[in-house]
Scaffold this motif. Structure first.
Motif, short mmCIF file in Angstrom:
data_model
loop_
_atom_site.label_atom_id
_atom_site.label_comp_id
_atom_site.label_asym_id
_atom_site.label_seq_id
_atom_site.Cartn_x
_atom_site.Cartn_y
_atom_site.Cartn_z
N TYR A 11 0.86 -1.03 -0.04
CA TYR A 11 0.04 0.06 0.10
C TYR A 11 0.84 1.26 -0.17
O TYR A 11 1.56 1.42 1.02
CB TYR A 11 -0.84 -0.07 1.26
CG TYR A 11 -1.76 -1.28 1.35
CD1 TYR A 11 -3.06 -1.32 0.67
CD2 TYR A 11 -1.47 -2.18 2.25
CE1 TYR A 11 -3.86 -2.37 0.74
CE2 TYR A 11 -2.21 -3.09 2.40
CZ TYR A 11 -3.61 -3.26 1.77
OH TYR A 11 -4.44 -4.41 1.89
N HIS A 14 4.21 1.00 1.92
CA HIS A 14 4.07 0.06 3.04
C HIS A 14 4.02 -1.48 2.46
O HIS A 14 3.03 -1.68 1.73
CB HIS A 14 2.97 0.25 4.02
CG HIS A 14 3.00 -0.75 5.03
ND1 HIS A 14 3.84 -0.91 5.94
CD2 HIS A 14 1.85 -1.64 5.19
CE1 HIS A 14 3.47 -2.02 6.80
NE2 HIS A 14 2.30 -2.42 6.33
N ALA A 16 2.58 -4.70 2.61
CA ALA A 16 1.91 -5.56 3.44
C ALA A 16 1.85 -6.96 3.54
O ALA A 16 1.73 -7.62 4.50
CB ALA A 16 0.58 -5.09 3.50
N PRO A 35 -1.20 -11.86 14.16
CA PRO A 35 -1.61 -10.80 15.02
C PRO A 35 -2.32 -9.67 14.17
O PRO A 35 -1.97 -9.65 12.91
CB PRO A 35 -0.38 -10.10 15.83
CG PRO A 35 0.80 -10.51 15.28
CD PRO A 35 0.22 -11.79 14.39
N ASN A 36 -2.99 -8.61 14.82
CA ASN A 36 -3.57 -7.51 13.95
C ASN A 36 -2.18 -6.83 13.01
O ASN A 36 -1.32 -6.88 13.62
CB ASN A 36 -3.99 -6.34 14.76
CG ASN A 36 -5.31 -6.87 15.75
OD1 ASN A 36 -5.17 -6.51 16.79
ND2 ASN A 36 -6.24 -7.52 15.16
N GLY A 37 -2.70 -6.56 11.62
CA GLY A 37 -1.74 -6.08 10.95
C GLY A 37 -0.84 -6.85 10.37
O GLY A 37 0.26 -6.43 9.52
N ALA A 38 -0.59 -8.29 10.55
CA ALA A 38 0.17 -9.05 10.04
C ALA A 38 0.22 -9.49 8.49
O ALA A 38 1.25 -9.53 7.77
CB ALA A 38 -0.16 -10.35 10.54
N GLY A 39 -0.91 -8.84 8.13
CA GLY A 39 -1.27 -9.01 6.48
C GLY A 39 -2.41 -10.09 6.15
O GLY A 39 -2.48 -10.30 4.81
N LYS A 40 -3.08 -10.88 6.94
CA LYS A 40 -4.05 -11.68 6.67
C LYS A 40 -5.20 -11.33 5.63
O LYS A 40 -5.67 -11.75 4.71
CB LYS A 40 -4.72 -12.34 7.92
CG LYS A 40 -3.69 -12.74 8.99
CD LYS A 40 -4.36 -13.16 10.31
CE LYS A 40 -5.17 -11.94 11.03
NZ LYS A 40 -4.41 -11.12 11.69
N SER A 41 -5.81 -10.30 6.17
CA SER A 41 -6.82 -9.38 5.05
C SER A 41 -6.25 -9.35 3.81
O SER A 41 -7.12 -9.33 2.83
CB SER A 41 -7.35 -8.29 5.75
OG SER A 41 -8.07 -8.61 6.88
N THR A 42 -5.25 -8.82 3.82
CA THR A 42 -4.50 -8.45 2.53
C THR A 42 -4.42 -9.51 1.67
O THR A 42 -4.74 -9.55 0.55
CB THR A 42 -3.38 -7.58 2.67
OG1 THR A 42 -3.28 -6.50 3.48
CG2 THR A 42 -2.59 -7.05 1.24
N GLU A 78 -14.28 -9.30 6.14
CA GLU A 78 -14.16 -9.09 7.73
C GLU A 78 -15.28 -8.47 8.07
O GLU A 78 -15.92 -8.29 9.31
CB GLU A 78 -12.55 -8.27 7.97
CG GLU A 78 -12.51 -8.17 9.59
CD GLU A 78 -10.68 -7.70 9.58
OE1 GLU A 78 -10.29 -7.33 8.51
OE2 GLU A 78 -10.32 -7.81 10.67
N GLU A 153 -11.68 -13.33 9.52
CA GLU A 153 -12.24 -13.40 10.74
C GLU A 153 -13.58 -13.68 11.01
O GLU A 153 -14.43 -12.59 11.52
CB GLU A 153 -11.95 -11.70 11.21
CG GLU A 153 -10.38 -11.65 11.08
CD GLU A 153 -9.52 -12.03 12.62
OE1 GLU A 153 -10.13 -12.47 13.30
OE2 GLU A 153 -8.34 -11.60 12.41
N HIS A 185 -7.08 -14.26 14.56
CA HIS A 185 -5.99 -13.99 15.49
C HIS A 185 -6.20 -14.91 16.68
O HIS A 185 -5.49 -14.65 17.73
CB HIS A 185 -5.50 -12.59 15.76
CG HIS A 185 -6.89 -11.65 16.12
ND1 HIS A 185 -7.92 -11.29 15.22
CD2 HIS A 185 -7.11 -11.58 17.26
CE1 HIS A 185 -8.71 -10.63 16.19
NE2 HIS A 185 -8.52 -10.74 17.18
#
Ligand SMILES: Nc1ncnc2c1ncn2[C@@H]1O[C@H](COP(=O)(O)OP(=O)(O)OP(=O)(O)O)[C@@H](O)[C@H]1O
Length: 232
Positions: A11, A14, A16, A35-42, A78, A153, A185
């Motif tokens: 992005y 960044h 991701a 954890p949050n922000g690890a890149g799963k949703s991406t 999500e 999630e 997570h």
């Protein structure tokens, strides 16, 4: 089957997701854990075709970008997105028609029963609670009768009964040979479901496990060993 090869997504500046590769065979449940922000949703959004990315994503051997591949996978985002002016029933009907799915009325009603939506079928999208939206979103993805399903999630915001039902459905899908990818997570949410687990941290997969290799080992211990954190 779901095959991810060298997937990267930035992005702006960044990064991701950084050269991530993994494979989930037919009839298995893959977990993206991190954890949050690890890149799963991406990763999940890239598979769903919502983002531009680098790398290759294969669904049943076809590129995920093809129409044929898109027709056979379901996606539960999500954050559920509803059409304000369509009823619960019309959401599923819309998906049934768009995907030319052979799901029957009885099967749709059975899904509504399972998620306690049977008496809410005439409610409009903008009259639903967050949890109800999540349930409709799950019903829509299942109405496609997908060969591959992505659940981002999926337990967040669901009540305990719906979580129980969703877990049962995941096991049924597995039995039918469907490939399932779940991001979470919360390890405890997927303990009885998983076949292959990909642990993510800071844009990378830092470890992967197959259930048959882990045996009786404590998953929490493995996870915290890998992420360098403390066990709860
Ligand atoms: N639209 C966006 N624009 C800019 N950065 C983004 C965007 N979406 C995600 N990111 C960043 O990319 C990284 C990965 O985010 P992603 O949503 O994939 O993580 P996640 O593992 O799904 O986290 P969570 O568990 O919180 O949902 C994060 O650093 C996030 O800030």
């Amino acid at each position: 089957m779901l095959e991810i090869q060298e997937l990267s997504k930035s992005y702006g500046k960044h990064l991701a997701v950084d050269r991530v590769s993994f494979f989930v065979p037919d009839g298995q449940v893959g977990i993206l854990l991190g954890p949050n922000g690890a890149g799963k949703s991406t990763i999940i959004k890239s598979i769903a075709g919502l983002l531009r990315y680098q790398g290759r994503i294969g669904i049943q051997g076809m590129s995920a970008r093809t129409l044929e591949a898109r027709k056979i996978f379901g996606y539960v985002p999500e954050i559920p997105a509803m059409f304000d002016a369509l009823t619960v029933r019309e959401h599923v009907e819309y998906i049934r028609k768009a995907y030319d799915s052979d799901i029957t009325e009885e099967e749709v009603q059975a899904l509504f029963q399972r998620f306690e939506l049977a008496d809410k079928q005439e409610k409009l999208g903008n009259e639903l609670s967050k949890g109800m939206m999540q349930k409709v979103s799950i019903c829509c993805a299942l109405a496609i009768k997908p060969k591959v399903i992505l659940l981002d999630e999926p337990m967040v915001g669901l009540d305990p009964q719906a979580i129980k039902e969703l877990k049962k459905i995941v096991l049924e899908l597995k039995e039918q040979g469907v490939t399932v990818l779940i991001s979470t997570h919360m390890l405890e949410m997927v303990e009885e479901l998983w076949d292959v687990m990909f642990v993510m941290d800071q844009s990378h997969i830092i470890g992967s496990y197959r259930k048959e290799d882990v045996g009786e080992k404590d998953l929490d211990d493995l996870f915290f060993e890998m992420t360098g954190g403390e066990k709860r």
